[in-house]
Write a protein that holds these residues in place. Structure first.
Motif, PDB file in Angstrom:
ATOM      1  N   VAL A  65       0.940  -1.233   0.106  1.00  0.00           N
ATOM      2  CA  VAL A  65       0.088  -0.026   0.256  1.00  0.00           C
ATOM      3  C   VAL A  65       0.887   1.359  -0.151  1.00  0.00           C
ATOM      4  O   VAL A  65       0.525   2.235  -0.647  1.00  0.00           O
ATOM      5  N   ALA A  66       1.970   1.248   0.767  1.00  0.00           N
ATOM      6  CA  ALA A  66       2.907   2.517   0.781  1.00  0.00           C
ATOM      7  C   ALA A  66       3.509   2.574  -0.713  1.00  0.00           C
ATOM      8  O   ALA A  66       3.700   3.613  -0.892  1.00  0.00           O
ATOM      9  N   ASP A  67       3.961   1.644  -1.222  1.00  0.00           N
ATOM     10  CA  ASP A  67       4.327   1.625  -2.771  1.00  0.00           C
ATOM     11  C   ASP A  67       3.590   2.330  -3.422  1.00  0.00           C
ATOM     12  O   ASP A  67       3.878   3.282  -4.430  1.00  0.00           O
ATOM     13  N   MET A  68       2.116   1.765  -3.379  1.00  0.00           N
ATOM     14  CA  MET A  68       1.070   2.386  -4.433  1.00  0.00           C
ATOM     15  C   MET A  68       1.079   3.849  -4.057  1.00  0.00           C
ATOM     16  O   MET A  68       0.525   4.589  -4.935  1.00  0.00           O
ATOM     17  N   ALA A  69       1.123   4.243  -2.901  1.00  0.00           N
ATOM     18  CA  ALA A  69       1.055   5.552  -2.255  1.00  0.00           C
ATOM     19  C   ALA A  69       1.734   6.407  -3.088  1.00  0.00           C
ATOM     20  O   ALA A  69       1.614   7.786  -3.548  1.00  0.00           O
TER      21      ALA A  69
END
Length: 301
Positions: free
Chosen positions: A185-189
């Motif tokens: 989720v952090a990468d996608m952010a």
């Protein structure tokens, strides 16, 4: 002592299997990546330079897995539930006339931002943002929409992140643990922020909370139900490909929560999904993974 003829026959059978595997994999790749796919793949994976994500980042595991086929279908169904996002797609995206072109553009965007050079990723982001500036209009209910609206961008982003993550958790070859799911989720952010999403969620819990905040705005319009029928029942595929695609589509529906299925008139059949749909989905994803991971010599043949 083993018979030499038997050994030669076994080698021949393996070579034939590899050639078949290569042909199937090449056909899938060409359909998803388009006529520029081979050149783009070389540029993305072989060119030297800084990347946004290191090789051990969760986003690479998720976006490199064949479960993305299922996640992509689920994402489109979920995104369609926002009336303004769906109006923008219906009026500005030729998804019925050129669905494969849309798929190829999306697959390139995901590949270059996940695996490509940082400069190429930024160029892809800039092109998408430029297109978004021209996507404006009025929804059937009279409300104005704009693809560059941060609120709509957020919905599209979180629907994709949630769908890719859930598809990988159910059908991926190496499901992520909790810390890795947060990492995804952090990468996608990072990608979302570059696209203009304000304060994108950075953990799985934040992602679930943000989706919950949109629930009151969601509804299945006539445009959304038409898109679902096209996506699930009338995809532009040759007859031989309809059954495999149907398995992927059914698996995608099985991952939708009840609140998303009911407005789209998609049934919930727990026993059928557990006994038939999910095992068939696993088998189909494994088959795609097998075909698309063919040895280089087989892919080149």
């Amino acid at each position: 002592m083993p018979c030499r003829g038997t050994d030669n026959e076994s080698v021949g059978n393996l070579d034939a299997a590899d050639r078949l595997r290569g042909r199937i994999g090449a056909a899938i790749f060409e359909r998803v990546a388009g006529p520029q796919g081979r050149d783009r793949r070389r540029q993305i994976h072989q060119a030297s330079g800084e990347r946004w994500f290191a090789e051990d980042r969760p986003i690479r595991r998720v976006h490199g897995d064949s479960s993305m086929f299922i996640g992509g279908i689920r994402a489109l169904l979920l995104q369609s539930l926002h009336p303004l996002a769906m109006a923008a797609v219906a009026e500005h995206s030729d998804y019925r006339g050129d669905p494969w072109g849309r798929l190829q553009r999306t697959s390139y965007f995901l590949a270059v931002t996940t695996f490509g050079q940082a400069d190429d990723a930024r160029d892809a982001i800039a092109r998408v943002r430029a297109v978004h500036r021209h996507v404006t209009g009025t929804a059937p209910d009279g409300r104005p929409y704009a693809a560059s609206d941060p609120h709509l961008l957020t919905w599209v982003h979180i629907a994709e992140a949630d769908s890719f993550l859930r598809a990988h958790a159910r059908f991926g070859v190496q499901p992520l643990d909790r810390a890795e799911r947060d990492g995804y989720v952090a990468d996608m952010a990072r990608i979302g922020a570059e696209l203009g999403v304000p304060d994108p969620p950075r953990t799985e819990a934040e992602l679930a909370d943000r989706i919950g905040q949109y629930r009151a705005e969601l509804a299945a319009t006539a445009q959304a139900r038409e898109a679902a029928r096209f996506l699930l029942l009338n995809p532009p595929l040759p007859v031989v490909a309809r059954a495999p695609y149907g398995v992927l589509a059914a698996a995608a529906v099985s991952l939708l929560p009840g609140w998303a299925r009911r407005p789209l008139h998609l049934p919930r059949l727990p026993v059928t999904e557990t006994v038939l749909v999910r095992p068939a989905g696993h088998a189909m994803v494994r088959a795609i993974r097998w075909a698309t991971s063919a040895p280089p010599a087989a892919r080149a043949s």
